[in-house]
Scaffold this motif. Sequence first.
Motif, short mmCIF file in Angstrom:
data_model
loop_
_atom_site.label_atom_id
_atom_site.label_comp_id
_atom_site.label_asym_id
_atom_site.label_seq_id
_atom_site.Cartn_x
_atom_site.Cartn_y
_atom_site.Cartn_z
N PHE A 135 0.92 -1.28 0.08
CA PHE A 135 0.03 0.13 -0.10
C PHE A 135 0.91 1.36 -0.24
O PHE A 135 0.38 2.36 -0.40
CB PHE A 135 -1.00 0.05 1.22
N THR B 256 5.67 6.78 -2.58
CA THR B 256 4.56 6.09 -3.57
C THR B 256 3.31 5.39 -2.69
O THR B 256 3.45 4.79 -1.92
CB THR B 256 5.29 4.99 -4.25
N LYS C 32 -1.16 4.20 -3.69
CA LYS C 32 -2.24 3.78 -4.58
C LYS C 32 -3.10 4.99 -4.44
O LYS C 32 -3.50 5.52 -3.44
CB LYS C 32 -2.78 2.51 -4.30
N LEU D 119 4.70 1.00 -11.63
CA LEU D 119 3.71 0.69 -11.21
C LEU D 119 2.59 1.54 -12.27
O LEU D 119 1.68 0.46 -13.08
CB LEU D 119 3.13 1.01 -9.78
N MET E 179 -1.44 0.61 -13.41
CA MET E 179 -1.89 0.88 -12.10
C MET E 179 -2.15 2.19 -11.66
O MET E 179 -1.32 3.14 -12.19
CB MET E 179 -1.02 0.06 -11.11
N LYS E 180 -3.07 2.44 -10.81
CA LYS E 180 -3.13 3.84 -10.48
C LYS E 180 -2.34 4.28 -9.27
O LYS E 180 -3.00 4.38 -7.87
CB LYS E 180 -4.54 4.30 -10.24
N TRP E 181 -1.30 4.46 -9.25
CA TRP E 181 -0.21 4.69 -8.26
C TRP E 181 0.51 5.88 -8.70
O TRP E 181 0.88 6.29 -9.72
CB TRP E 181 1.04 3.58 -8.08
N SER F 153 -4.59 4.93 0.53
CA SER F 153 -3.87 4.07 -0.02
C SER F 153 -4.07 2.75 0.73
O SER F 153 -4.45 1.57 0.14
CB SER F 153 -2.72 4.20 -0.33
N VAL G 101 -6.13 -0.59 -1.12
CA VAL G 101 -5.78 -1.79 -1.17
C VAL G 101 -6.24 -2.94 -0.18
O VAL G 101 -6.72 -4.02 -0.66
CB VAL G 101 -4.02 -1.75 -0.66
#
Length: 125
Positions: free
Chosen positions: A35, A48, A50, A71, A76-78, A99, A103
């Motif tokens: 996460f 970093t 999500k 990512l 992926m939406k990071w 995040s 997750v």
Amino acid sequence: MTRDEFNTFCATFPATSHVVQWGNADVWKVADKVFAICGWSDGQDAFTFKVSDIAFEVLQSTPGIRPAPYLASRGMKWLQHYCAPGLGDEELCRHIALSYWIVSTGLSKKKRLELGIPLTPPEAL
């Protein structure tokens, strides 16, 4: 936010684990799902996390924020906070908390209850 502050904050969430991997990155997981990550970018700590689809679209154009290397390139939406001005510490903490919650929604309701993970998003978000 410093790396130590990041690690202290991430440790406050239920059912988390911490590993150091990928060349000395602090990787935080909830029930074995990543996460948050603190690595580095040009010698500075980079955080970093999500995000939702909307946050990904809105925040990626903020100076100091970018789609997370590796990512985001995989769809992926990071996002990664990698330099100033980026996010203030309070806002960064809110995004890390969200995040964690995003997750954790990949786990069953039963598993989240067993692990003490909230079923609703953090109130501050």
